[in-house]
Motif scaffolding. Structure first.
Motif, PDB file in Angstrom:
ATOM      1  N   ASP A 437      28.880  45.759  10.737  1.00 38.12           N
ATOM      2  CA  ASP A 437      27.620  46.429  11.074  1.00 38.12           C
ATOM      3  C   ASP A 437      27.622  47.891  10.647  1.00 38.12           C
ATOM      4  O   ASP A 437      26.615  48.402  10.142  1.00 38.12           O
ATOM      5  N   ILE A 438      28.736  48.598  10.852  1.00 35.96           N
ATOM      6  CA  ILE A 438      28.789  50.022  10.499  1.00 35.96           C
ATOM      7  C   ILE A 438      28.868  50.225   8.991  1.00 35.96           C
ATOM      8  O   ILE A 438      28.237  51.131   8.441  1.00 35.96           O
ATOM      9  N   PHE A 439      29.602  49.382   8.287  1.00 32.56           N
ATOM     10  CA  PHE A 439      29.676  49.480   6.832  1.00 32.56           C
ATOM     11  C   PHE A 439      28.437  48.902   6.155  1.00 32.56           C
ATOM     12  O   PHE A 439      28.199  49.160   4.982  1.00 32.56           O
ATOM     13  N   ALA A 440      27.669  48.068   6.897  1.00 29.59           N
ATOM     14  CA  ALA A 440      26.529  47.345   6.335  1.00 29.59           C
ATOM     15  C   ALA A 440      26.974  46.464   5.172  1.00 29.59           C
ATOM     16  O   ALA A 440      26.282  46.320   4.164  1.00 29.59           O
ATOM     17  N   LEU A 441      28.175  45.887   5.328  1.00 25.47           N
ATOM     18  CA  LEU A 441      28.746  44.981   4.330  1.00 25.47           C
ATOM     19  C   LEU A 441      29.439  43.830   5.045  1.00 25.47           C
ATOM     20  O   LEU A 441      29.933  44.003   6.161  1.00 25.47           O
ATOM     21  N   PRO A 442      29.496  42.642   4.437  1.00 30.22           N
ATOM     22  CA  PRO A 442      30.266  41.557   5.054  1.00 30.22           C
ATOM     23  C   PRO A 442      31.707  41.982   5.269  1.00 30.22           C
ATOM     24  O   PRO A 442      32.307  42.650   4.417  1.00 30.22           O
ATOM     25  N   PRO A 485      28.862  38.045   8.491  1.00 36.55           N
ATOM     26  CA  PRO A 485      27.702  38.713   7.899  1.00 36.55           C
ATOM     27  C   PRO A 485      27.309  39.957   8.688  1.00 36.55           C
ATOM     28  O   PRO A 485      27.702  40.144   9.840  1.00 36.55           O
ATOM     29  N   VAL A 486      26.536  40.793   8.055  1.00 40.31           N
ATOM     30  CA  VAL A 486      26.009  41.983   8.717  1.00 40.31           C
ATOM     31  C   VAL A 486      24.895  41.571   9.669  1.00 40.31           C
ATOM     32  O   VAL A 486      24.025  40.771   9.320  1.00 40.31           O
ATOM     33  N   ARG A 487      24.921  42.102  10.871  1.00 45.57           N
ATOM     34  CA  ARG A 487      23.832  41.880  11.823  1.00 45.57           C
ATOM     35  C   ARG A 487      22.796  42.971  11.598  1.00 45.57           C
ATOM     36  O   ARG A 487      23.053  44.148  11.857  1.00 45.57           O
ATOM     37  N   ALA A 488      21.638  42.575  11.090  1.00 44.64           N
ATOM     38  CA  ALA A 488      20.651  43.544  10.597  1.00 44.64           C
ATOM     39  C   ALA A 488      20.221  44.538  11.672  1.00 44.64           C
ATOM     40  O   ALA A 488      20.090  45.746  11.403  1.00 44.64           O
ATOM     41  N   ALA A 489      19.995  44.083  12.886  1.00 44.40           N
ATOM     42  CA  ALA A 489      19.508  44.970  13.944  1.00 44.40           C
ATOM     43  C   ALA A 489      20.532  46.048  14.255  1.00 44.40           C
ATOM     44  O   ALA A 489      20.196  47.239  14.380  1.00 44.40           O
ATOM     45  N   TYR A 494      23.062  51.761  13.338  1.00 44.68           N
ATOM     46  CA  TYR A 494      24.238  52.526  12.933  1.00 44.68           C
ATOM     47  C   TYR A 494      23.989  53.434  11.735  1.00 44.68           C
ATOM     48  O   TYR A 494      24.688  54.453  11.579  1.00 44.68           O
ATOM     49  N   GLN A 495      23.016  53.111  10.869  1.00 44.22           N
ATOM     50  CA  GLN A 495      22.836  53.920   9.663  1.00 44.22           C
ATOM     51  C   GLN A 495      22.510  55.381   9.986  1.00 44.22           C
ATOM     52  O   GLN A 495      23.183  56.291   9.472  1.00 44.22           O
TER      53      GLN A 495
END
Length: 520
Positions: A437-442, A485-489, A494-495
């Protein structure tokens, strides 16, 4: 990725050979027996006590203590005679930057100065040549002075002159153990990570006119072991070591690499587009490169455990040790949580939302610092222990993402598209999800619980001829992680928090990665 390397025959003709891989870490010694498919057939762990601290900031181990721990781990892993006779080769990796001084017989002259040792020479010796002039440059000077002050050889020569005068060889811990196994003063070139005059670009000791020697004026080439490339022979197990370890005498000992390099190799198939995180006592992020590039102009790239490759690394000293600090300072007082159980601690992540209710953390404070001193915006009326736990892990992940982005900028070309996680932190599914989630990558965790020993086994397999090169060995022995997978919410939350982290701590993170730069 990789190339062929010279090999020596195995100890005997074996129908189903096994590879003994040894990893001497900060907290334990691990010995594993792997087959040519990367499956473990026997394992042994020997816990290590904390390093001795005769003075504030010192960290030392008695050489005989660590040697005995390695012997005990090998004996346990090789307790079955049928497995023992199938050993085709031995390899090892150890914690980095740990120095052993020995006489002509290889007998240690003093305790090992471990990587975590904080002693420093207040008035380093004057460097020679161009390094002396560089001392006066505002950017370069502080780094050179810190390297000189922290170099173990400079400290011993000044404060233990008699010991230094009797020193025949200055070895890193891997070189000491390889000498114990074989009787040869040989070490793996890719294991030379520390205050030694090693040139990672050429994979050997620096040339005699190189500036690295000028920072270590007490040292000369004759005091260092000869080096061998990854997956080449260091010798064969001698009778004395065989009696102590149960390794069959004559078994080839193969050069491997440093601890992080072996962990990266064993984590997942080698890809330039993968960021390799190590969530151990110290945390690190690594990227592969097949062209020598430095992560910073003041910092070298480190040799990879694959010939012809290097690792760009950013390390955060206060890695997953924050979990132990939390357990000691805060977790022990929680009535419904057993702080000794990591799985129960991770349940706290479910009790705090992403962003930890606005609580931030400075992840660049020194290990051992009181947790509350690293918190940003803490209020005892607003924040719970669960918020503190989540904030500590989020701060570490923010720092690792920032470091990864910096390394990618230095390397150029291939963009990172996934994250592979190894080390103790990888055992937590919640932590893997947090990284994604923090990296926005698998993000995925290695399928092998002990990635470093598997990396050693891969190097050893090539060295004894079970595979023609590293790509073949990796394809057969290294498993692809299961990526979450990345959890979009969560990623959307985090971004902006990451962007705020970079504004607040980005300069501190860059300074923390360079010796001698102020990051207070």
């Amino acid at each position: 990725m990789g190339q062929r390397s010279s090999r020596i025959p195995a100890a005997g003709t074996l129908n189903d050979p096994l590879l003994l891989a040894i990893d001497l870490g900060s907290q334990s010694v691990r010995a594993r027996l792997y087959d040519r498919q990367g499956q473990s057939h026997a394992r042994a762990d020997v816990a290590l006590c904390e390093p001795q601290s005769r003075h504030n900031g010192w960290a030392e181990h008695e050489p005989g203590y660590l040697q005995s721990a390695v012997a005990d781990a090998c004996c346990e892993a090789l307790s079955a005679a049928d497995l023992r006779q199938r050993v085709a080769g031995v390899g090892l990796t150890t914690v980095r930057a740990s120095v052993v001084l020995v006489d002509r017989k290889g007998t240690p002259l003093r305790p090992i100065i471990m990587w975590s040792d904080k002693r420093r020479l207040r008035q380093p010796p004057q460097p020679r040549g161009i390094a002396r002039l560089a001392h006066y440059l505002p950017l370069l000077g502080p780094t050179l002075r810190q390297v000189q002050g922290e170099a173990e050889c400079n400290w011993v020569a000044r404060h233990e002159a008699k010991t230094w005068a009797n020193t025949h060889k200055m070895l890193l811990l891997s070189g000491y153990l390889n000498h114990w196994l074989t009787g040869n003063f040989l070490d793996a070139a890719a294991a030379q990570v520390g205050y030694v005059p090693f040139d990672p670009r050429r994979g050997d000791w620096a040339g005699e006119r190189n500036w690295r020697w000028q920072l270590l004026p007490v040292l000369n080439r004759g005091m260092l072991p000869d080096l061998r490339p990854v997956s080449t022979a260091l010798g064969r197990v001698c009778e004395r070591a065989a009696a102590a370890t149960r390794i069959p005498p004559g078994t080839p000992v193969i050069a491997s690499a440093g601890d992080k390099a072996c962990e990266v190799l064993g984590s997942a198939p080698a890809r330039k587009a993968t960021a390799y995180l190590s969530l151990g006592t110290a945390a690190a992020t690594n990227l592969y490169t097949d062209t020598y590039r430095q992560p910073h102009w003041l910092m070298p790239a480190f040799p990879a455990a694959i010939p012809g490759h290097w690792l760009l690394e950013r390390q955060i000293d206060r890695g997953m040790s924050v979990v132990g600090s939390f357990a000691q300072q805060i977790g022990a007082s929680l009535p419904d949580i057993d702080a000794r159980d990591r799985a129960q601690l991770d349940q706290l992540l479910q009790r705090s939302p992403p962003g930890a209710n606005g609580l931030g953390v400075n992840p660049f404070v020194q290990p051992g610092t009181d947790i509350y001193r690293s918190l940003d915006g803490y209020s005892d009326s607003r924040h719970t222990p669960a918020d503190i736990y989540r904030a500590l892990l989020e701060g570490l992940c923010f720092a690792l993402r920032h470091g990864t982005q910096r390394l990618q900028q230095r390397r150029g070309r291939t963009a990172v598209d996934r994250v592979c996680i190894a080390g103790g932190g990888a055992r937590s599914h919640d932590v893997v999800n947090l990284v994604a989630d923090i990296f926005a990558l698998p993000a995925g965790r290695t399928q092998q619980r002990e990635a470093a020993t598997l990396g050693v086994a891969i190097d050893t397999a090539v060295g004894v001829g079970l595979y023609p090169d590293h790509p073949a060995a990796i394809a057969a022995m290294c498993k692809v992680p299961d990526y979450s997978p990345v959890r979009a919410a969560e990623a959307r939350i985090y971004q902006p928090l990451f962007e705020q982290f970079v504004k607040q701590y980005g300069a501190m993170a860059d300074a923390a990665a360079i010796p001698g730069q102020d990051h207070s």
